[in-house]
Design an enzyme around this catalytic site. Structure first.
Site, PDB file in Angstrom:
ATOM      1  N   ASP A  55      -0.829  -5.430   9.413  1.00 16.27           N
ATOM      2  CA  ASP A  55      -1.811  -4.447   8.968  1.00 16.27           C
ATOM      3  C   ASP A  55      -3.056  -5.223   8.565  1.00 16.27           C
ATOM      4  O   ASP A  55      -3.047  -5.977   7.587  1.00 16.27           O
ATOM      5  CB  ASP A  55      -1.256  -3.650   7.778  1.00 16.27           C
ATOM      6  CG  ASP A  55      -2.251  -2.598   7.284  1.00 16.27           C
ATOM      7  OD1 ASP A  55      -3.415  -2.589   7.748  1.00 16.27           O
ATOM      8  OD2 ASP A  55      -1.864  -1.788   6.417  1.00 16.27           O
ATOM      9  N   LYS A  99     -13.352  -0.823   5.830  1.00 18.94           N
ATOM     10  CA  LYS A  99     -13.897  -1.685   4.767  1.00 18.94           C
ATOM     11  C   LYS A  99     -14.907  -2.684   5.314  1.00 18.94           C
ATOM     12  O   LYS A  99     -16.006  -2.809   4.781  1.00 18.94           O
ATOM     13  CB  LYS A  99     -12.779  -2.466   4.069  1.00 18.94           C
ATOM     14  CG  LYS A  99     -11.445  -1.760   3.989  1.00 18.94           C
ATOM     15  CD  LYS A  99     -11.356  -0.810   2.831  1.00 18.94           C
ATOM     16  CE  LYS A  99     -10.084   0.002   2.964  1.00 18.94           C
ATOM     17  NZ  LYS A  99      -9.592   0.521   1.734  1.00 18.94           N
ATOM     18  N   TRP A 156       0.855  -1.180   0.000  1.00 14.34           N
ATOM     19  CA  TRP A 156       0.000   0.000   0.000  1.00 14.34           C
ATOM     20  C   TRP A 156       0.899   1.240   0.000  1.00 14.34           C
ATOM     21  O   TRP A 156       1.815   1.332   0.823  1.00 14.34           O
ATOM     22  CB  TRP A 156      -0.900  -0.037   1.233  1.00 14.34           C
ATOM     23  CG  TRP A 156      -1.855   1.109   1.371  1.00 14.34           C
ATOM     24  CD1 TRP A 156      -2.672   1.624   0.400  1.00 14.34           C
ATOM     25  CD2 TRP A 156      -2.107   1.872   2.557  1.00 14.34           C
ATOM     26  NE1 TRP A 156      -3.415   2.663   0.923  1.00 14.34           N
ATOM     27  CE2 TRP A 156      -3.090   2.839   2.239  1.00 14.34           C
ATOM     28  CE3 TRP A 156      -1.605   1.824   3.865  1.00 14.34           C
ATOM     29  CZ2 TRP A 156      -3.577   3.749   3.166  1.00 14.34           C
ATOM     30  CZ3 TRP A 156      -2.095   2.731   4.786  1.00 14.34           C
ATOM     31  CH2 TRP A 156      -3.074   3.678   4.443  1.00 14.34           C
TER      32      TRP A 156
HETATM   33  N1  KET Z   1      -3.823  -0.627   5.195  1.00 12.49           N
HETATM   34  C1  KET Z   1      -4.044  -1.038   3.934  1.00 12.49           C
HETATM   35  C2  KET Z   1      -3.329  -2.219   3.427  1.00 12.49           C
HETATM   36  C3  KET Z   1      -4.941  -0.321   3.143  1.00 12.49           C
HETATM   37  O1  KET Z   1      -5.146  -0.764   1.908  1.00 12.49           O
HETATM   38  C4  KET Z   1      -5.607   0.809   3.645  1.00 12.49           C
HETATM   39  C5  KET Z   1      -6.510   1.582   2.780  1.00 12.49           C
HETATM   40  C6  KET Z   1      -5.345   1.165   4.977  1.00 12.49           C
HETATM   41  C7  KET Z   1      -4.449   0.422   5.722  1.00 12.49           C
HETATM   42  C8  KET Z   1      -5.948   2.347   5.658  1.00 12.49           C
HETATM   43  O2  KET Z   1      -7.278   2.453   5.674  1.00 12.49           O
HETATM   44  P1  KET Z   1      -8.023   3.413   6.719  1.00 12.49           P
HETATM   45  O3  KET Z   1      -9.043   4.079   5.904  1.00 12.49           O
HETATM   46  O4  KET Z   1      -7.027   4.379   7.291  1.00 12.49           O
HETATM   47  O5  KET Z   1      -8.554   2.499   7.746  1.00 12.49           O
HETATM   48  N2  KET Z   1      -6.494   1.487   1.516  1.00 12.49           N
HETATM   49  C9  KET Z   1      -7.400   2.101   0.540  1.00 12.49           C
HETATM   50  C10 KET Z   1      -7.747   3.519   0.783  1.00 12.49           C
HETATM   51  C11 KET Z   1      -6.585   4.449   0.918  1.00 12.49           C
HETATM   52  O6  KET Z   1      -5.634   4.398   0.125  1.00 12.49           O
HETATM   53  O7  KET Z   1      -6.646   5.269   1.844  1.00 12.49           O
HETATM   54  C12 KET Z   1      -6.824   1.875  -0.865  1.00 12.49           C
HETATM   55  O8  KET Z   1      -5.724   1.312  -0.998  1.00 12.49           O
HETATM   56  O9  KET Z   1      -7.515   2.214  -1.841  1.00 12.49           O
END
Ligand code: KET
Length: 409
Positions: free
Chosen positions: A219, A255, A138
């Site tokens: 994560d 999610k 990510w």
């Molecule tokens: N870890 C991973 C692996 C991840 O894909 C995301 C979000 C997060 C943590 C953080 O999510 P949060 O909303 O802070 O709980 N990924 C998607 C959104 C983004 O980039 O913020 C994405 O990859 O599209």
């Protein structure tokens, strides 16, 4: 007379948009009616609409109807029932680490905030400042940990030739890491590749990590989204907790409960004794207090209501399974459509990969072509969010992919 060159920021450079969230910015500017946003990992219904889970609506109603609800500050570590429920969800209700009080859990600002707090704690209190993250990963991971004060290195993860796991490379790189180094692992549904180790491979990774005294940092942003089962997706984490060793876990409810904008997540640190866990927690508070003082209440109240009510919890597992199943059905439909069109290449990785994303193998030029000619938006690494697709939009995507690979192979 004021002139724009008088600004103290007149020399400031324009920053590029974020590689993932910037895709949505570009998408919003496009007025074409056939446009499709497959950039950010956010679940959409078959009608292409964002989804508020039914259990979330019920939990919010319960909260609104509760006359004793107040809005005073939460403790620095957040809502106690939320923290307990989150730890049980990832480690298992019967986890010995929880029963022995060896886990400290603090509510943080979604997955990102949990990673950042964990990173800053490690930079302050852990002897080894290097964190190994998978290549690729990510896009926010290297930034989060660098700003937290850690030094970021990568380990091999994905093999583009097989479109699968580079297991040998992974073991070699972690085997060569300095003893004590931190290792970032995606608990399930690896982003962006959709490639996860098998449970046997996880067991080998665990043995290597423990034998070298590396520190695992999970994560967990997609629990329930990979297989549709919360317990199955938590297996890798539980394997590491079962051996009695220490580990970090950053959980997101963005999610799996569809609570993206509520920013609700948790950082759990599993320690060897309850005494260490309580001292670790006291130091986490010193990390959090000057950063944002204490976390917000609403999202955590929703999650806590769902996790601590057996009817709502059961209903949640069904809604989650339905989301995961819809994503899996998008995979088979996209593969079948490409096959039917005779699109050159082997596309079976679409159904082999797991979670929210397919790592298509399309290159940056092909992605740019699909955006320009077909108004399909995705990250330039060729990742598409399967959750943004529907039966109605798959033919359009397949047309674009077919054109991209046949005109710019
Ligand atoms: N870890 C991973 C692996 C991840 O894909 C995301 C979000 C997060 C943590 C953080 O999510 P949060 O909303 O802070 O709980 N990924 C998607 C959104 C983004 O980039 O913020 C994405 O990859 O599209």
């Amino acid at each position: 007379m004021a002139h724009h060159s008088d600004s103290v920021f007149s020399q400031i450079a324009k920053a590029p948009e974020d590689p993932i969230l910037g895709v949505t910015v570009a998408f919003n500017k496009d007025s074409d009616t056939s446009k499709l946003n497959l950039g950010v990992g956010a679940y959409r219904t078959e009608e292409g609409k964002p989804l508020v889970l039914n259990v979330v609506k019920q939990a919010e109603q319960k909260l609104v109807n509760n006359p004793s609800r107040i809005k005073e500050y939460l403790p620095i570590v957040g809502l106690a029932d939320f923290n307990k429920g989150s730890a049980k969800l990832i480690f298992g209700a019967d986890s010995p680490a929880i029963q022995e009080n060896r886990v400290t859990t603090v509510q943080c600002l979604s997955g990102t905030g949990s990673l950042r707090v964990g990173g800053e704690f490690l930079a302050r209190h852990y002897h080894e400042k290097t964190i190994y993250i998978p290549n690729p990963t990510w896009g926010n991971h290297p930034k989060i940990f660098t700003f937290a004060g850690l030094s970021v290195k990568t380990y091999r993860y994905y093999d583009p030739t097989t479109r699968g796991l580079d297991f040998k490379g992974l073991l070699e790189d972690l085997g060569n890491a300095p003893s004590g180094a931190i290792v970032l692992l995606h608990a399930c549904a690896h982003n962006p590749t959709g490639v996860d180790p098998t449970i046997q491979q996880w067991e080998e990774i665990r043995q290597l990590i423990r034998s070298k005294a590396l520190l695992p940092f999970f994560d967990s942003a997609y629990q329930g989204f990979a297989s549709g089962s919360l317990d199955a997706d938590a297996k890798p984490v539980r394997l590491f907790v079962a051996d009695g060793g220490e580990c970090f876990t950053a959980q997101s409810f963005a999610k799996n409960m569809g609570l993206y904008a509520e920013r609700v997540g948790a950082l759990s640190i599993v320690c060897k004794t309850s005494d260490v866990a309580s001292r670790v927690e006291s130091q986490l508070k010193l990390v959090i207090r000057p950063m944002y003082s204490s976390p917000p209440l609403h999202g955590a109240s929703i999650v806590s209501t769902i996790l601590n009510d057996s009817d709502l919890y059961n209903e949640w597992t069904l809604e989650l399974k339905a989301m995961a199943d819809r994503i899996i059905s998008m995979r088979t439909q996209l593969l079948e459509t490409l096959k039917a069109k005779g699109t050159p290449g082997d596309w079976t990785h679409i159904i082999k990969q797991i979670g929210m994303f397919t790592f298509t193998g399309l290159n940056a030029e092909q992605v740019a072509f699909m955006t320009k000619e077909y108004h399909i938006y995705m990250t330039s690494d060729g990742r598409i969010s399967m959750a943004g697709l529907s039966s109605k939009t798959i033919p359009h995507l397949a047309d674009a992919m077919h054109a991209a690979v046949t005109t710019m192979a």
